[in-house]
Design an enzyme around this catalytic site. Structure first.
Site, short mmCIF file in Angstrom:
data_model
loop_
_atom_site.label_atom_id
_atom_site.label_comp_id
_atom_site.label_asym_id
_atom_site.label_seq_id
_atom_site.Cartn_x
_atom_site.Cartn_y
_atom_site.Cartn_z
N HIS A 343 25.39 91.58 -123.69
CA HIS A 343 24.97 92.59 -122.70
C HIS A 343 26.11 93.39 -122.11
CE1 HIS A 343 20.65 91.85 -122.12
NE2 HIS A 343 20.93 90.62 -122.51
N LYS A 533 20.19 101.18 -108.68
CA LYS A 533 20.70 100.20 -109.66
C LYS A 533 21.77 99.41 -108.94
CE LYS A 533 21.79 103.70 -112.39
NZ LYS A 533 21.52 103.39 -113.78
N ARG A 534 22.23 98.32 -109.52
CA ARG A 534 23.32 97.58 -108.88
C ARG A 534 24.48 98.53 -108.57
NH1 ARG A 534 25.87 94.44 -112.09
NH2 ARG A 534 24.79 95.31 -113.89
N LYS A 539 29.08 102.33 -112.84
CA LYS A 539 27.83 103.10 -112.74
C LYS A 539 28.03 104.39 -111.95
CE LYS A 539 24.69 99.09 -113.19
NZ LYS A 539 23.69 99.49 -114.21
N THR A 641 18.07 100.24 -118.45
CA THR A 641 16.62 100.28 -118.63
C THR A 641 16.00 101.13 -117.54
OG1 THR A 641 16.50 98.18 -117.45
CG2 THR A 641 16.32 98.09 -119.85
N LYS A 645 12.60 103.83 -117.47
CA LYS A 645 11.49 103.81 -116.51
C LYS A 645 11.31 105.18 -115.87
CE LYS A 645 13.03 99.19 -115.21
NZ LYS A 645 13.80 98.50 -114.16
#
Ligand SMILES: *Cc1c(COP(=O)(O)O)cnc(C)c1O
Length: 793
Positions: A343, A533-534, A539, A641, A645
Site C-alpha cells: 500500500h 482525508k488523513r 497529500k 479511493t 467516491k
C-alpha cells in the site's frame, strides 16, 4: 416489521413503547432486522460447507466499516419497510440511523478498502472471512480546541453492539516470548506468556442479500484473569496484571500508518491477530478437509499490507511443528496459499522490527525466518544477482542495527504481490521491490482499488441514485459499469439542471449539518471545494491552504473582479505523533478564523475544518462536493479511493497525475478534470537534480506573498512565529514539491472558476464523471483478485 420491532423492544431490550428511549428503538430496529441477516448468514455458511468451496481470508489490522444499519437494510431491500414501521411510532428512520456509533476500526484508506472489499466479496457471492482486531477504542475521536487537534478515546462500544456475536468456543492461545526446545527433527515453542484470543463475529451483508459473510475480530483475555493469591494478599493491581496486559492489546489502533511504529505493542498486536487468524484457518481446514497439504485448494489468505506479514512465519510454524510437514512442504503450501498487497512506497512506512525484539518476543518465528531467508538467498545467488541485490532481498537488514523486514517476508512468502493502482505497481517494480522483482518476475501484479457503489452512491446519495434510475433504469445497481449509459444524457440541458438540483439539495443538507456542528453558515450556491482525508504532508493540504491564502489576498486586492464564491472544506485526522500534520490542522483553523470574519471577502470565500472526519461524515460530505482535491505529490499516493467516491457523486477532480487519478483521467477524459503539476518522473528527476525551492518561491509573486504572510503571523497574531518553521521547511527543502507545483495548481483553480461560471459545461462534466467511473467499483477489483490471485471465480 413493526410487530417484530415491538416484540424485540420488549423481550430483548426490556422496555415497552412508553419507556423506550431513541437508543432503545435503534437497538430494537437492529435486532428486528438481524433475524433476516442471521438466516441468510447461516444459509451462506451451510452452502459453502456443503459444496466444500474455497474460502478467501482477508487479514487486515484495520476495517473502517462505519455504520451498519443503513447498509444492511439497503442491501436486504427493506429500508422502506423499516421507515414505515418506525413511523408508526412517530420515529424518523434517519434520526435512528444517526444514533449508531461509527465503528472506527481503521485509520484511512487502507481500512476503508478492507471494508469495501468485505461488502463486495459478499455481493459477488464469494465465501470470505475478514480477520482483524476488535479495538475497544479504535481510532481516536478528534476534537478541535482553539484550532488544535485533541485526541479523545472513541467509545463506540459504550452502549453495547447489537451487531456482534461473541464466539467463546472459537478461542486460541497466543504465545509470546519463552524458548524453543528442539529434539531431533522437531522443535517446540514454549512461550512464557499466553493470551487467549476469542472470536467476535459481525455479519457482512452483500447486495440483494445474496450472501452474508463474516468479519471475525479478535478480542483478548488473560488465561487467568485474576491471581487470587495476590488479590488476597492485598495486591489488587498485581492480581489483575495479566488481564491488563491482554486488554492493552485490543485497546487502540496505533494510528500512525506511515511513520516507524517502533513499538513493542504494535508487534504484539500484529502477532496476536495473525496467529489467531492462522490457527482458525488451519483448524477449519484440518477439521473439514483433513490433510493440511491441500490448504491452497481450499483457502486463499490475503495480507492487507505488511501488518499481518508474521502470518507467513506462523503458518510455517503450524505446518511444521504441529502438523509435521517438512520445511520444503510447508514452504510450498504457504506460498501457494498466501498473497500480499502493498500500500505504500514511503520508505519510512515499510515495516521492520529490531531483530533482538523479534527474537525475544517470537523466538521460533525468528528461527523460521532465518530458514526462509536461507532458501531465498540461495535462489538469489543461483539467479546470479549482485551482492547489493542479494543484500536488499534479504529478510534481514544488516545495515547498522539488525532488523527484520516485514515487506520482504510477505513478498517471499506469497505467490502474488499486488500494487493498488497502475502507477504504484510500476513504481513498486522500479523502486522498493526492484531486486525481489528481478528474482521473482511473475509475482508483482496490479489490482487497481475500488469502492463499493452501494455505500458510496446508493446509500449516501439517494437523490442522485433516484435520478439516475429515472434516466437509465436499474441495471447500474447490479453492475456499476452500466452507468456509462448516462453519457448519452451529458449534454441534455434538462437532465443537467436536475443533476444540479440534486447537488444543491445535498449541499443544503451539508450546510445545515455544518451550521449545527460549528455555527458556520455556508451559501449552498457557492462552489464546495473539498479536501477530506488523513492529514499528511504528501497529500499536500498545505498546498491547498497556501493557495487559499493567495486567493484571499487576490479577492481583497481586486474586489471588483467577478470572483466565484467558494467554500473550502477540510477534514482529516493527524497521527498523534506527527507534529507538522497537527500544525497544518491549526493553520487551516487559523486561516478559517481570519477569512470567515473578514467583511472584505464576505461570502466570496469561507474556510471550514470539519472535526472528526470518519465514514459517516464522508457519506454526508462527498455527495455535496463540487470539487474534489486529489493533489498529492506525484508518485506518493498509492491509489487513493476518496478520488473515486467523489467522481462517482458528480464532483470534478482537481488533481495530480498520481495513484488512481491517472486511471480516472483515462476514463473520464481531460476535458472533465483539472490535472496539473509534475509527473512522478519529473518529481524524481527534480529531487535528483538538487531542487531549490527558495528561488521558485521568490519567483512566484502570489506564492511568495502567501508564504511570507503565513510565516510572519498574519493568521496567528496571538503567536506570530507559530508557522515560521513550517514555512521555513518549504523554503529550505520542500520534499513534497509544493513550491514546484504551486503556479500550475493556482492556474488550474482559475480554470475551475471559469468552468464553474459556464453552468452547462460544468453539469456536463459532472455527468461524464458519474457515467465513467463505474469501473472503480470494488466489485470489479474483487473480481480481478478472485480470478487472478485467489482462483475462486
Ligand atoms: C475513502 C476514505 C478515506 C480514503 O481517502 P483518500 O482520499 O483516498 O485518502 C479515508 N477516510 C475515510 C473515512 C474514507 O471514507
Amino acid at each position: 416489521m413493526e410487530q417484530r420491532i415491538v416484540r424485540v423492544l420488549r423481550h430483548r431490550v426490556g422496555k415497552n413503547e412508553r419507556a423506550a428511549k431513541p437508543y432503545d428503538w435503534y437497538n430494537a430496529a437492529v435486532y428486528a432486522l438481524r433475524d433476516d441477516v442471521i438466516d441468510a448468514w447461516i444459509a451462506s455458511t451451510t452452502r459453502t460447507h456443503e459444496a466444500k468451496e474455497k474460502r478467501v481470508y482477508y487479514l487486515s489490522l484495520e476495517f473502517l466499516i462505519g455504520r451498519l444499519l443503513r447498509d444492511a437494510m439497503s442491501n436486504l431491500g427493506i429500508t422502506g419497510e423499516m421507515a414505515e414501521a418506525l413511523e408508526k411510532h412517530g420515529l424518523d428512520l434517519a434520526a435512528i440511523e444517526e444514533l449508531e456509533p461509527d465503528a472506527a476500526l481503521g485509520n484511512g484508506g487502507l481500512g476503508r478498502l478492507a471494508a469495501c472489499f468485505m461488502e463486495s466479496l459478499a455481493s459477488l457471492d464469494i465465501p470470505a472471512y475478514g480477520y482483524g482486531i476488535r479495538y475497544v477504542n479504535g481510532m481516536f475521536r478528534q476534537r478541535i480546541d482553539e484550532g488544535w487537534q485533541v485526541e479523545l478515546p472513541e467509545t463506540w462500544l459504550a452502549h453495547g453492539n447489537p451487531w456482534e456475536f461473541e464466539r467463546p468456543e472459537s478461542a486460541y492461545p497466543i504465545g509470546f516470548g519463552g524458548e524453543v526446545v528442539t529434539e531431533g527433527e522437531t522443535s517446540t515453542w514454549l512461550p512464557n506468556e499466553v493470551i487467549e484470543a476469542t472470536a467476535v463475529d459481525t455479519p457482512v451483508v452483500g447486495w440483494r442479500g445474496k450472501r452474508v459473510n463474516t468479519l471475525r475480530l479478535w478480542t483478548a483475555n488473560a488465561l487467568d484473569p485474576i491471581r487470587l493469591d495476590a488479590f488476597n494478599a492485598g495486591d489488587y493491581f498485581g492480581a489483575m496484571e495479566n488481564q491488563l496486559r491482554a486488554d492493552t492489546l485490543v485497546r487502540v489502533l496505533y494510528p500512525a500508518d506511515s511513520s516507524p511504529a517502533g513499538q513493542e505493542l504494535r508487534l504484539r498486536q500484529e502477532f496476536f491477530f495473525s496467529s489467531a487468524s492462522i490457527q482458525d484457518i488451519v483448524r477449519r481446514h484440518a477439521q473439514y478437509h483433513g490433510d493440511v497439504r491441500t490448504l491452497p485448494d481450499r483457502a486463499a489468505i490475503q495480507l492487507n499490507d505488511t501488518h499481518p506479514s508474521v502470518a507467513v512465519a506462523e503458518l510455517m510454524r503450524l505446518l511444521i511443528d504441529v502438523h509435521g510437514l517438512t520445511f520444503a512442504e510447508a514452504w510450498d503450501v504457504t506460498k501457494r496459499t498466501v498473497s500480499y498487497t502493498n500500500h505504500t512506497l514511503l520508505p519510512e512506512a515499510l515495516e521492520s522490527w529490531p531483530q533482538p525484539l523479534f527474537e525475544r518476543m517470537l523466538p521460533r518465528h525468528m528461527q523460521l525466518i532465518y530458514a526462509i531467508n536461507a532458501v531465498v538467498l540461495k535462489e538469489a545467488r543461483a539467479a546470479g544477482l549482485s551482492p547489493e541485490a542479494i543484500a536488499s532481498i534479504s529478510l534481514i537488514d544488516e545495515h547498522g542495527e539488525r532488523r527484520v523486514r516485514m515487506a520482504n517476508l510477505a513478498f517471499a512468502g506469497s505467490h502474488s504481490v499486488n500494487g493498488v493502482a497502475a502507477l504504484h505497481t510500476e513504481l513498486m517494480k522500479e523502486t522498493v521491490f526492484s531486486d525481489l522483482h528481478a528474482l521473482y518476475p511473475e509475482r508483482i501484479n496490479n489490482k487497481t482499488n475500488g469502492v463499493t457503489p452501494r455505500r458510496w452512491l446508493q446509500q449516501c446519495n439517494p437523490r442522485l441514485t433516484g435520478l439516475i434510475r429515472e434516466a437509465i433504469g436499474d441495471d447500474f445497481l447490479d453492475d456499476a459499469e452500466k452507468l456509462e449509459a448516462l453519457n448519452s444524457h451529458a449534454d441534455d440541458a434538462a437532465f443537467g439542471e436536475r443533476i444540479d438540483a440534486v447537488k444543491r439539495e445535498n449541499k443544503v443538507d451539508l450546510a445545515a449539518h455544518i451550521d449545527e456542528l460549528m455555527g458556520i453558515r455556508l451559501d449552498p450556491d457557492a462552489l464546495f471545494d473539498v479536501q477530506v482525508k488523513r492529514i499528511h504532508e504528501y497529500k499536500r493540504q498545505l498546498l491547498n491552504l497556501i493557495e487559499t491564502v493567495a486567493l484571499y489576498d487576490q479577492i481583497r486586492s481586486h474586489p471588483e473582479r467577478d470572483w466565484v464564491p467558494r467554500v473550502k472544506i477540510f477534514g482529516g485526522k493527524a497521527a498523534s505523533s506527527y507534529h507538522n500534520a497537527k500544525l497544518i490542522i491549526k493553520l487551516a483553523n487559523d486561516i478559517a478564523r481570519r477569512v470567515n470574519t473578514d467583511p472584505a471577502v464576505g461570502d466570496l470565500l469561507k474556510v471550514v475544518f470539519v472535526p472528526n472526519y470518519n465514514v459517516s461524515l464522508a457519506e454526508r460530505i462527498i455527495p455535496a462536493a463540487d470539487l474534489s482535491e486529489q493533489i498529492s505529490t506525484a508518485g506518493m499516493e498509492a491509489s487513493g479511493t476518496g478520488n473515486m467516491k467523489f467522481a462517482l457523486n458528480g464532483a470534478l477532480t482537481i488533481g495530480t497525475l498520481d495513484g488512481a487519478n491517472i486511471e480516472i483521467l483515462e476514463r473520464v477524459g481531460a476535458d472533465n478534470m483539472f490535472i496539473f503539476g509534475l509527473t512522478a518522473e519529473e518529481v524524481a528527476a527534480k529531487r535528483a537534480d538538487g531542487y531549490d525551492p527558495r528561488s521558485v518561491i521568490e519567483g512566484s509573486r502570489e506564492l511568495a506573498q502567501a508564504v511570507h504572510s503565513i510565516a510572519s503571523g498574519v493568521f496567528s497574531p496571538d503567536d506570530p512565529a507559530r508557522f515560521a518553521g513550517l514555512m521555513d521547511g518549504l523554503m529550505t527543502s520542500d520534499w513534497f514539491m509544493l513550491a514546484a507545483d504551486f503556479d500550475a495548481y493556482a492556474a488550474a483553480q482559475r480554470a475551475v472558476d471559469r468552468r464553474w461560471s459556464d453552468r452547462a459545461a460544468w453539469r456536463s462534466s459532472a455527468i461524464r464523471n458519474i457515467a465513467n467511473v463505474g469501473w472503480f467499483s470494488s466489485d470489479r477489483t474483487i473480481a480481478e483478485y478472485a480470478r487472478d490471485i485467489w482462483k475462486v471465480m
